[in-house]
Design an enzyme around this catalytic site. Sequence first.
Site, short mmCIF file in Angstrom:
data_model
loop_
_atom_site.label_atom_id
_atom_site.label_comp_id
_atom_site.label_asym_id
_atom_site.label_seq_id
_atom_site.Cartn_x
_atom_site.Cartn_y
_atom_site.Cartn_z
N CYS A 134 0.83 -1.20 0.00
CA CYS A 134 0.00 0.00 0.00
C CYS A 134 0.87 1.26 0.00
O CYS A 134 1.44 1.61 1.04
CB CYS A 134 -0.91 -0.02 1.22
SG CYS A 134 -1.95 1.43 1.35
N CYS A 137 -0.53 4.10 2.15
CA CYS A 137 -0.32 3.92 3.60
C CYS A 137 1.13 4.17 3.99
O CYS A 137 1.41 4.80 5.01
CB CYS A 137 -0.65 2.49 4.04
SG CYS A 137 -2.10 1.77 3.29
N ASP A 138 2.07 3.65 3.21
CA ASP A 138 3.45 3.57 3.68
C ASP A 138 4.44 4.47 2.93
O ASP A 138 5.60 4.56 3.32
CB ASP A 138 3.95 2.11 3.60
CG ASP A 138 3.14 1.20 4.52
OD1 ASP A 138 2.66 1.68 5.56
OD2 ASP A 138 2.98 0.01 4.19
#
Length: 327
Positions: A134, A137-138
Amino acid sequence: MTVENLIIIGSGPAGFTAGIYAGRAELNPLLITGNEIGGQVAITYEVENYPGFPEGLSGPELVERFQKQAERFGARIEYDYVNAVDFTQHPFVVRTQSGKEYRAKSVIASTGATPRKLGIPGEDELIGRGVSYCGTCDGFFFRGKEVVVVGGGDSAIEEGLFLTRFATKVTVIHRRDELRASKILQNRAAENEKMAFIWDTVVTSINGDENGAVTSIMLENVQTGEVSEFATDGVFIFIGHDPNGWMFEGQLDMKDGYIVTNRRMHASVPGVFAAGEIQDNHFRQVASSVGQGTMAAMEAEKFLAELEDTDYEVVKAEALGLELAPA
Ligand code: NAP
């Protein structure tokens, strides 16, 4: 046998949110978690884009909060895995791995999807330490670093472009010599100076250092067989998702393994709703799943209220726009 008002299948953001809403509506819902409580967000290192948490919080902590909030309003949590359903009869039948059989007036399916893994050495061990599924997300954690993206579809290119905001270089590694991604994304990627491509190549293993952080990957050119090592700080894998919906096959209208719903989260059988990634392979965000879980629970509440005044066949006929034959 007790007939449940509502069984929620799955414990990701959509399922727990449905639990919060249905609990507050005093439906006394039963939520069956699945094997991995929290779903994909539970393996996310840090969530920074979920509104209300300006400092961010870890995926597991967010899941814990979701669960606490659902339980506070009376959702009952059952740690089990649903492996069969029968929506041809009402109350519906829900069966689990541990051998239990439940009956329910309504069901919300929120079983999510699982990012497909490469299945290579180092991948599992380095999840959250440089291996990610992701970018949204990261990506932030790779500011000033070099990363690779594996895959050639829309997700790989879109997430790769997103990652160029943080990383100094994003190298896309694709197993063929042409991308599957849409032309518009391909053009954007070609115009982006931070994007590079390695064609006809697969990743065969991921290496980490003594601190457990990714340092390099091993590559193999599928045309020439040439093997090489490629230094990188992060490996973002976007080779597709597998929806966790096999138990609904033959029971609900499905497309490519995803449950088909209308805009109000109704699946093809009246009284069955779906929320989160099991019916949405596009947005895949905690916030969007939470919204869909809310809608599904509100619709389930409405369905159950209608059911109180009449019987299922009448509600079903109305929902499907059918005329019932006179008794
Ligand atoms: P996808 O379209 O199925 O693409 C997966 C990519 O991974 C393909 O390039 C595939 O290679 C590659 N791949 C699969 N298995 C592999 C393996 N074992 N090793 C190496 N490479 C592998 O998946 P997606 O990109 O996640 O997209 C899913 C759906 O969502 C699609 O319909 C897509 O259009 C849609 N989507 C749309 C947008 C948008 O419109 N902005 C954004 C994201 C996703 P091959 O090409 O060789 O098969």
